[in-house]
Design a protein around this motif. Structure first.
Motif, PDB file in Angstrom:
ATOM      1  N   VAL A  68       0.855  -1.185   0.000  1.00  0.00           N
ATOM      2  CA  VAL A  68       0.000   0.000   0.000  1.00  0.00           C
ATOM      3  C   VAL A  68       0.893   1.237   0.000  1.00  0.00           C
ATOM      4  O   VAL A  68       1.758   1.375   0.860  1.00  0.00           O
ATOM      5  N   PRO A  69       0.712   2.109  -0.952  1.00  0.00           N
ATOM      6  CA  PRO A  69       1.562   3.312  -0.959  1.00  0.00           C
ATOM      7  C   PRO A  69       1.181   4.227   0.190  1.00  0.00           C
ATOM      8  O   PRO A  69       0.005   4.450   0.457  1.00  0.00           O
ATOM      9  N   GLN A  70       2.174   4.725   0.894  1.00  0.00           N
ATOM     10  CA  GLN A  70       1.900   5.580   2.044  1.00  0.00           C
ATOM     11  C   GLN A  70       1.752   7.054   1.659  1.00  0.00           C
ATOM     12  O   GLN A  70       0.830   7.720   2.043  1.00  0.00           O
ATOM     13  N   ALA A  71       2.737   7.507   0.883  1.00  0.00           N
ATOM     14  CA  ALA A  71       2.720   8.928   0.545  1.00  0.00           C
ATOM     15  C   ALA A  71       1.599   9.187  -0.447  1.00  0.00           C
ATOM     16  O   ALA A  71       1.112   8.268  -1.093  1.00  0.00           O
ATOM     17  N   PRO A  72       1.173  10.454  -0.543  1.00  0.00           N
ATOM     18  CA  PRO A  72       0.171  10.770  -1.553  1.00  0.00           C
ATOM     19  C   PRO A  72       0.702  10.403  -2.929  1.00  0.00           C
ATOM     20  O   PRO A  72       1.904  10.460  -3.173  1.00  0.00           O
ATOM     21  N   ALA A  73      -0.196  10.023  -3.796  1.00  0.00           N
ATOM     22  CA  ALA A  73       0.229   9.608  -5.127  1.00  0.00           C
ATOM     23  C   ALA A  73       0.902  10.771  -5.843  1.00  0.00           C
ATOM     24  O   ALA A  73       0.670  11.938  -5.511  1.00  0.00           O
ATOM     25  N   ASN A  74       1.721  10.422  -6.795  1.00  0.00           N
ATOM     26  CA  ASN A  74       2.397  11.467  -7.559  1.00  0.00           C
ATOM     27  C   ASN A  74       1.386  12.459  -8.120  1.00  0.00           C
ATOM     28  O   ASN A  74       0.373  12.077  -8.682  1.00  0.00           O
ATOM     29  N   SER A  75       1.681  13.719  -7.921  1.00  0.00           N
ATOM     30  CA  SER A  75       0.785  14.718  -8.475  1.00  0.00           C
ATOM     31  C   SER A  75       1.625  15.793  -9.152  1.00  0.00           C
ATOM     32  O   SER A  75       2.794  15.976  -8.818  1.00  0.00           O
ATOM     33  N   GLU A  76       0.993  16.494 -10.074  1.00  0.00           N
ATOM     34  CA  GLU A  76       1.716  17.503 -10.838  1.00  0.00           C
ATOM     35  C   GLU A  76       1.440  18.886 -10.289  1.00  0.00           C
ATOM     36  O   GLU A  76       0.315  19.186  -9.899  1.00  0.00           O
ATOM     37  N   TRP A  77       2.464  19.688 -10.272  1.00  0.00           N
ATOM     38  CA  TRP A  77       2.344  21.010  -9.677  1.00  0.00           C
ATOM     39  C   TRP A  77       2.948  22.062 -10.580  1.00  0.00           C
ATOM     40  O   TRP A  77       3.867  21.778 -11.342  1.00  0.00           O
ATOM     41  N   LEU A  78       2.422  23.277 -10.455  1.00  0.00           N
ATOM     42  CA  LEU A  78       3.004  24.424 -11.145  1.00  0.00           C
ATOM     43  C   LEU A  78       3.536  25.371 -10.084  1.00  0.00           C
ATOM     44  O   LEU A  78       2.857  25.655  -9.103  1.00  0.00           O
ATOM     45  N   LEU A  79       4.754  25.827 -10.290  1.00  0.00           N
ATOM     46  CA  LEU A  79       5.333  26.712  -9.291  1.00  0.00           C
ATOM     47  C   LEU A  79       5.863  27.981  -9.956  1.00  0.00           C
ATOM     48  O   LEU A  79       6.541  27.898 -10.987  1.00  0.00           O
ATOM     49  N   SER A  80       5.538  29.087  -9.364  1.00  0.00           N
ATOM     50  CA  SER A  80       6.151  30.356  -9.774  1.00  0.00           C
ATOM     51  C   SER A  80       6.861  30.897  -8.545  1.00  0.00           C
ATOM     52  O   SER A  80       6.226  31.200  -7.540  1.00  0.00           O
ATOM     53  N   LEU A  81       8.167  30.957  -8.627  1.00  0.00           N
ATOM     54  CA  LEU A  81       8.945  31.303  -7.443  1.00  0.00           C
ATOM     55  C   LEU A  81       9.592  32.672  -7.631  1.00  0.00           C
ATOM     56  O   LEU A  81      10.477  32.840  -8.468  1.00  0.00           O
ATOM     57  N   ARG A  82       9.099  33.619  -6.883  1.00  0.00           N
ATOM     58  CA  ARG A  82       9.736  34.950  -6.923  1.00  0.00           C
ATOM     59  C   ARG A  82      10.463  35.119  -5.597  1.00  0.00           C
ATOM     60  O   ARG A  82       9.857  35.473  -4.592  1.00  0.00           O
ATOM     61  N   PHE A  83      11.733  34.839  -5.589  1.00  0.00           N
ATOM     62  CA  PHE A  83      12.514  35.003  -4.371  1.00  0.00           C
ATOM     63  C   PHE A  83      12.678  36.495  -4.085  1.00  0.00           C
ATOM     64  O   PHE A  83      12.724  37.313  -5.008  1.00  0.00           O
ATOM     65  N   GLY A  84      12.786  36.845  -2.815  1.00  0.00           N
ATOM     66  CA  GLY A  84      12.900  38.245  -2.430  1.00  0.00           C
ATOM     67  C   GLY A  84      14.219  38.828  -2.893  1.00  0.00           C
ATOM     68  O   GLY A  84      15.177  38.093  -3.166  1.00  0.00           O
ATOM     69  N   PRO A  85      14.316  40.138  -2.996  1.00  0.00           N
ATOM     70  CA  PRO A  85      15.553  40.763  -3.466  1.00  0.00           C
ATOM     71  C   PRO A  85      16.733  40.501  -2.525  1.00  0.00           C
ATOM     72  O   PRO A  85      17.881  40.544  -2.953  1.00  0.00           O
ATOM     73  N   ASP A  86      16.443  40.212  -1.254  1.00  0.00           N
ATOM     74  CA  ASP A  86      17.538  40.062  -0.292  1.00  0.00           C
ATOM     75  C   ASP A  86      17.942  38.612  -0.045  1.00  0.00           C
ATOM     76  O   ASP A  86      18.750  38.328   0.825  1.00  0.00           O
ATOM     77  N   VAL A  87      17.358  37.713  -0.812  1.00  0.00           N
ATOM     78  CA  VAL A  87      17.575  36.298  -0.517  1.00  0.00           C
ATOM     79  C   VAL A  87      19.054  35.919  -0.587  1.00  0.00           C
ATOM     80  O   VAL A  87      19.559  35.146   0.227  1.00  0.00           O
ATOM     81  N   LEU A  88      19.780  36.504  -1.532  1.00  0.00           N
ATOM     82  CA  LEU A  88      21.214  36.182  -1.672  1.00  0.00           C
ATOM     83  C   LEU A  88      21.995  36.748  -0.500  1.00  0.00           C
ATOM     84  O   LEU A  88      22.856  36.098   0.076  1.00  0.00           O
ATOM     85  N   ARG A  89      21.674  37.992  -0.181  1.00  0.00           N
ATOM     86  CA  ARG A  89      22.365  38.659   0.919  1.00  0.00           C
ATOM     87  C   ARG A  89      22.163  37.894   2.228  1.00  0.00           C
ATOM     88  O   ARG A  89      23.023  37.892   3.093  1.00  0.00           O
ATOM     89  N   ASN A  90      21.010  37.263   2.347  1.00  0.00           N
ATOM     90  CA  ASN A  90      20.730  36.510   3.572  1.00  0.00           C
ATOM     91  C   ASN A  90      21.380  35.135   3.566  1.00  0.00           C
ATOM     92  O   ASN A  90      21.116  34.308   4.428  1.00  0.00           O
ATOM     93  N   GLY A  91      22.209  34.912   2.574  1.00  0.00           N
ATOM     94  CA  GLY A  91      22.979  33.675   2.578  1.00  0.00           C
ATOM     95  C   GLY A  91      22.234  32.493   1.996  1.00  0.00           C
ATOM     96  O   GLY A  91      22.648  31.359   2.168  1.00  0.00           O
ATOM     97  N   MET A  92      21.107  32.737   1.335  1.00  0.00           N
ATOM     98  CA  MET A  92      20.390  31.613   0.738  1.00  0.00           C
ATOM     99  C   MET A  92      20.523  31.696  -0.770  1.00  0.00           C
ATOM    100  O   MET A  92      20.453  32.772  -1.347  1.00  0.00           O
ATOM    101  N   ASP A  93      20.725  30.547  -1.366  1.00  0.00           N
ATOM    102  CA  ASP A  93      20.859  30.501  -2.809  1.00  0.00           C
ATOM    103  C   ASP A  93      19.610  29.821  -3.364  1.00  0.00           C
ATOM    104  O   ASP A  93      19.326  28.683  -2.992  1.00  0.00           O
TER     105      ASP A  93
END
Lengths: 96, 718
Positions: free
Chosen positions: B142-167
């Motif tokens: 029996v599969p435990q995790a939810p079945a594979n599903s498709e997603w659409l993502l639009s990711l607008r990272f903040g202007p300071d994301v790099l400065r905050n040490g995140m890539d």
């Protein structure tokens, strides 16, 4: 005289301000710019943005730009993020 | 959000996941593990791995990856969850926990026994490869995790994301571990003029993603970067609404670039009105349209019923409330002196409100004791296995609330008591069988509220305390005189003497942690007491009685001469007038109270206060544990909300005073330490007793000597 700039192994946000200044100076000299990319082992979004910025700037100024010998690290990174614009520029570099 | 905060988030989250993992592993040993639990186990390691990757904790990523592999095999049913596997997984849990603890403390990550654990994981994995797949239990299919599903993502990272040490790239790498990135495209909107800032982020990412994840999981991936960022995540079916939200974001250049990306993927922004139901319900699941940063993770804010507040903020609030209580008492006093009726009324209302604020503030610090109890299933399992005893732990009253600062300090004493119960209390299986008891030993942890205090019981159904052995040992060590006759409680209290140990019971676990004397000291520091109930052959109960809070108590104000003292109200049983006609020469008297002998302590005498006692004096009957005593004072002033101010280190050796407080008038009043006073009385009495007995011995024929040893007769005349 072409300006040849060799990028060092690490190209991240730490080196980004210095790199951008160096490239801005190179753009002012109005010579063709050759960027040697074979040494790069680590790259992040900050550095990639600067490359895109350089591509657009050189196009604006009608300066020839060559991105030479992109290292696997750069290629992987570019395809990971789907940076089509840079991929194209690198592709040209590969062919040349 | 800066990196430090992100790290705190990571540590907190990991701690919760590890706790869940431990609970499941311990539960699973008792019962059959469910597919949901297996899924949760897998996710705990998986999430820690992913987050650790964000912080570049390569060692941790490597380790958790191996653990995850193991859990994956377990989840797929290729490995049975036997004692060995669960032991290895618990070791993994411990290792990761230790590493995280080191990280939190800012130390280098300890290597610990990581290599060892990895080796045993490797053997287990090899073993499982060799196993025939036919052995799969049906549940594993029996599969435990939810079945594979498709997603659409639009990711607008903040202007300071790099400065905050995140890539942003790290997030994509992590996302790639959750499923498959079917398509990804970035657009880079650089400023048209010379204002390019190399440390600012200009990238925006559009993705088509396929994976067995929920919307919450996807959103949580980006929660670290939520500052200034905007992440639009929708199921593939809600394409129209997704594009409706994603396309209008940013300036014109960005809009064009993004539209080009989606068009290149063949997902045109033209509306698809064919499924209005899906789009409306999906909108609920996805992040709302072009909102501010706060809107980007609404699910989280709605879900959380708790606000995390720094403990120091609460402490300073309680301090302030303490001052408010004192100031309130002062104005009340002034109003009383003034005699203005309306002023009195308004101060009375204020006093009521202050009382409410006080209890509300204190209740904010209250946490369920269950937090502390939750560590014991593991402890009991480990100690039980080590000693080869089969132990069942029964926890009740985990929801009983207790001051946070106390919960922290209770962990050590409770650990010791539980360990003691298993090690010394519960007998070996053979002994139990011989005594007609089931092989499985029981340890009970119970907590409940009782008249203004919290009671925590650690009980076992073992052999109980051996009174004769304790007495013999105490005599041998010279703790008590050879002819002292002690009550049952007194005998039990002997086990708390420093260095006391009934040597025959020593095992390899003794000597670990704190001794019983330290347990009692810790509890006394919390103004609590320890009682023991024990029946030989049937088990013993250690009962810790603790005050609800440490900061403010209800006090009972009394006066002796010009000095004011406070007796904690919870220890006051009753008050009465001191009967006249008692002689005042001896420091100690007794009073007959409804057939009981009540020893008296004249506080004026005890504290050596100046002045003569007034004609009328009062007795405050106080109780600590089972013993009662009468404190003789001049005047009674009644109840008073007391903010406890600790005494300076200069006065630390004082035994009869537990603290001080400031009265409304600005005067300082000392808070009496009732248990210490009663102990002093009993000690004095027994000394007195043995002294008179030795004096009396050469003169056995004179009964008078014996009776004068106490002033009990004078008490009985009342």
């Amino acid at each position: 005289m072409d300006t040849v700039i060799t990028l060092t192994a690490e190209q991240t946000i730490q080196q980004a301000p210095a790199l951008q200044q160096q490239l801005a100076r190179a753009l002012l000299q109005e010579h063709a710019i050759i960027l040697e990319l074979s040494q790069v082992t680590e790259i992040d979004c900050a550095a990639v943005q600067i490359l895109i910025w350089l591509i657009r700037k050189s196009q604006q100024q009608n300066l020839p730009l060559a991105l030479r010998h992109p290292s696997p690290a750069i290629r992987d990174f570019v395809s990971l993020l789907g940076l089509t614009e840079l991929q194209l520029a690198l592709g040209q570099a590969h062919e040349s | 959000m800066n990196l430090e905060q992100a790290m705190q988030c990571f540590l907190q989250e990991s701690a919760e996941l590890l706790e869940e993992m431990e609970t499941i592993l311990l539960d699973a040993e008792a019962d059959n593990i469910t597919p949901e639990q297996l899924g949760a186990l897998f996710r705990s390691m998986h999430t820690i791995k992913g987050s650790a990757g964000l912080f570049g904790l390569d060692e941790l990523v490597h380790f958790t990856h191996q653990a995850e592999n193991l859990l994956d095999q377990l989840r797929d049913g290729k490995l049975p969850l036997d004692a060995r596997l669960s032991g290895v997984l618990l070791c993994c849990h411990d290792h990761v926990k230790a590493q995280l603890a080191a990280l939190a403390a800012g130390h280098a990550l300890p290597a610990g026994n990581g290599a060892e654990i990895l080796a045993s994981i490797a053997t287990l994995l090899q073993h499982c490869d060799a196993l025939p797949l036919a052995a799969d239990p049906p549940a594993a299919c029996v599969p435990q995790a939810p079945a594979n599903s498709e997603w659409l993502l639009s990711l607008r990272f903040g202007p300071d994301v790099l400065r905050n040490g995140m890539d942003p790239a790290s997030f994509i790498r992590y996302l790639a571990t959750l499923g498959e990135i079917q398509a990804i495209a970035s657009c880079c909107t650089l400023p048209a003029d010379e204002g390019f800032d190399p440390e600012q982020n200009y990238l925006r990412l559009e993705l088509q993603f396929c994976g067995a994840v929920s919307a919450e999981q996807l959103e949580s991936v980006f929660s670290f970067a939520s500052d200034g960022g905007q992440f639009i995540i929708s199921p593939r079916a809600a394409l129209a609404s997704h594009l409706q939200q994603a396309l209008p974001c940013g300036d014109e250049a960005e809009q064009q670039a993004v539209a080009a990306i989606w068009q290149a993927w063949g997902l045109s922004p033209s509306p698809t009105p064919s499924m209005p139901m899906a789009s409306s319900s999906d909108r609920l699941a996805s992040a709302p349209a072009s909102g501010s940063t706060e809107d980007s993770k609404p699910a989280k804010t709605v879900e959380s019923k708790f606000i995390k507040v720094e403990a120091s903020k609460l402490d300073s609030l309680i301090d302030l409330v303490g001052e408010l209580v004192i100031a309130g008492a002062a104005s009340n006093l002034l109003a009383r002196g003034n005699g203005n009726a309306s002023l009195l009324e308004s101060t009375a209302i204020m006093a009521g409100l202050i009382e409410q604020i006080r209890s509300q503030t204190l209740s904010m610090r209250m946490v369920p004791i269950g937090e502390t109890f939750s560590r014991f299933p593991r402890l009991v399992r480990d100690v039980g296995q080590e000693l080869g005893k089969h132990i069942k732990l029964v926890i009740t009253g985990a929801e009983t609330e207790l001051d946070k600062s106390m919960v922290d300090k209770l962990a050590d004493p409770l650990t010791h008591l539980v360990r003691n119960a298993i090690d010394h209390g519960i007998e070996s299986a053979q002994q139990r069988r011989a005594a007609g008891k089931p092989d499985e030993g029981h340890v009970w942890l119970n907590a409940y509220h009782e008249s203004g205090s919290v009671v925590i019981e650690v009980a076992d159904d073992g052999g109980g305390l051996d009174k004769q052995r304790i007495l013999a040992k105490a005599r041998h060590r010279g703790i008590i005189s050879s002819d002292a006759s002690l009550s049952e409680q007194d005998i039990f209290q002997l086990v708390f003497a420093p260095g006391f140990s009934t040597a025959e019971q020593i095992s390899n676990l003794s000597g670990r942690g704190v001794g019983l004397d330290v347990v009692r000291k810790n509890i006394q520091q919390l103004r609590g007491t320890v009682e023991i109930d024990s029946e030989e052959g049937w088990g013993s109960t250690f009962r810790l009685r603790l005050p609800l809070t440490l900061a403010i108590i209800d006090g009972f104000l009394v006066e002796i001469g010009s000095s004011t003292f406070i007796i904690p109200l919870e220890s006051v049983v009753e008050c009465m007038e001191l009967p006249t006609g008692l002689t005042d020469t001896a420091a100690q008297h007794c009073l007959q109270l409804r057939g009981e002998i009540l020893p008296l302590l004249h506080l004026r005498h005890f504290f050596d206060l100046p002045g003569q006692p007034g004609r009328r004096r009062n007795v405050v009957v106080v109780q600590a544990g089972d013993s009662k005593a009468g404190l003789v004072v001049d005047t009674l002033h009644g109840e008073f909300q007391t903010v406890i101010k600790p005494l300076g280190s200069l006065f630390r050796h004082l035994r009869a005073i537990s603290g001080s407080t400031i009265l409304g008038s600005g005067e300082v009043a000392l808070i009496l330490d009732v248990p210490a006073l009663i102990q002093h009385l009993t000690q004095q009495e027994s000394e007195h007793d043995s002294l008179t007995r030795t004096l009396a011995l050469p003169l056995p024929g004179t009964p008078d000597t014996l009776t004068t040893s106490h002033d009990r007769h004078s008490g009985e005349t009342t």
